[in-house]
Design a protein around this motif. Structure first.
Motif, PDB file in Angstrom:
ATOM      1  N   MET A 115       9.205  -6.039  -5.734  1.00 37.60           N
ATOM      2  CA  MET A 115       9.951  -5.534  -7.012  1.00 37.60           C
ATOM      3  C   MET A 115       8.816  -4.417  -7.690  1.00 37.60           C
ATOM      4  O   MET A 115       7.732  -4.290  -7.130  1.00 37.60           O
ATOM      5  N   LYS A 116       9.467  -3.887  -8.566  1.00 36.90           N
ATOM      6  CA  LYS A 116       8.890  -2.825  -9.315  1.00 36.90           C
ATOM      7  C   LYS A 116       8.901  -3.268 -10.631  1.00 36.90           C
ATOM      8  O   LYS A 116       9.772  -3.658 -11.314  1.00 36.90           O
ATOM      9  N   THR A 117       7.603  -3.392 -11.281  1.00 36.40           N
ATOM     10  CA  THR A 117       7.399  -4.304 -12.547  1.00 36.40           C
ATOM     11  C   THR A 117       7.315  -3.082 -13.586  1.00 36.40           C
ATOM     12  O   THR A 117       6.963  -2.017 -13.499  1.00 36.40           O
ATOM     13  N   ASN A 118       7.694  -3.547 -14.842  1.00 35.32           N
ATOM     14  CA  ASN A 118       7.781  -2.810 -16.211  1.00 35.32           C
ATOM     15  C   ASN A 118       7.267  -3.555 -17.159  1.00 35.32           C
ATOM     16  O   ASN A 118       8.179  -4.164 -17.873  1.00 35.32           O
ATOM     17  N   LEU A 119       5.889  -3.995 -17.402  1.00 35.19           N
ATOM     18  CA  LEU A 119       5.556  -4.782 -18.154  1.00 35.19           C
ATOM     19  C   LEU A 119       4.641  -4.486 -19.469  1.00 35.19           C
ATOM     20  O   LEU A 119       4.029  -3.271 -19.297  1.00 35.19           O
ATOM     21  N   GLY A 120       4.453  -5.121 -20.411  1.00 36.89           N
ATOM     22  CA  GLY A 120       3.828  -5.210 -21.412  1.00 36.89           C
ATOM     23  C   GLY A 120       2.386  -5.840 -21.216  1.00 36.89           C
ATOM     24  O   GLY A 120       2.549  -7.162 -20.573  1.00 36.89           O
TER      25      GLY A 120
END
Length: 142
Positions: A115-120
């Motif tokens: 997966m590719k994460t895009n998190l704070g």
């Protein structure tokens, strides 16, 4: 002249305080870099040293891990961090605690799923001796 002296003292103290804060921020940023590199390289001894024994590691899925849980997931290959970028990082030092906020964009394999994460992310670092250790981390989906 006597009226200007308190102002000069205040400015000098503020400047010295800013320099000290800057040095502490650099130390925290170096610790974060050590953590990131150890995580990607699966460097067990570096991870053990940079993670506090009391670590509370929260994932965006709601999963909470202790230091032992997190170390096991990384070292066993259950969770693999291939790449990681942490833009928009802000560090706030409060005594022996650093509050760090940033985004995290990473390529991760978790339980065999890529997966590719895009998190704070919120990280709490604590000063232990002369270094900094990750005490708590909580990620959330953006």
């Amino acid at each position: 002249m006597k009226k200007a002296l308190p102002l000069v003292v205040f400015v000098l103290l503020s400047y010295c305080s800013a320099l000290a804060q800057s040095a502490q921020e650099k130390q925290v940023l170096a610790a974060i870099d050590t953590w990131k590199n150890a995580l990607i390289a699966k460097n067990e001894s570096a991870l053990k040293g940079i993670l506090a024994e009391e670590l509370s590691y929260g994932h965006s899925s709601g999963l909470m891990e202790t230091k032992a849980d997190f170390m096991n997931a990384v070292m066993s290959g259950k969770t693999v961090y291939e790449t990681m970028e942490m833009p928009d990082m802000k560090v706030n030092i409060v005594g022996n605690t650093a509050i760090v906020r940033h985004k995290m964009i990473a390529d991760v394999i978790d339980g065999g799923n890529r997966m590719k994460t895009n998190l704070g992310v919120l990280q709490i670092w604590t000063r232990k001796g002369n270094g900094w250790q990750l005490l708590a981390r909580q990620a959330f989906k953006l």
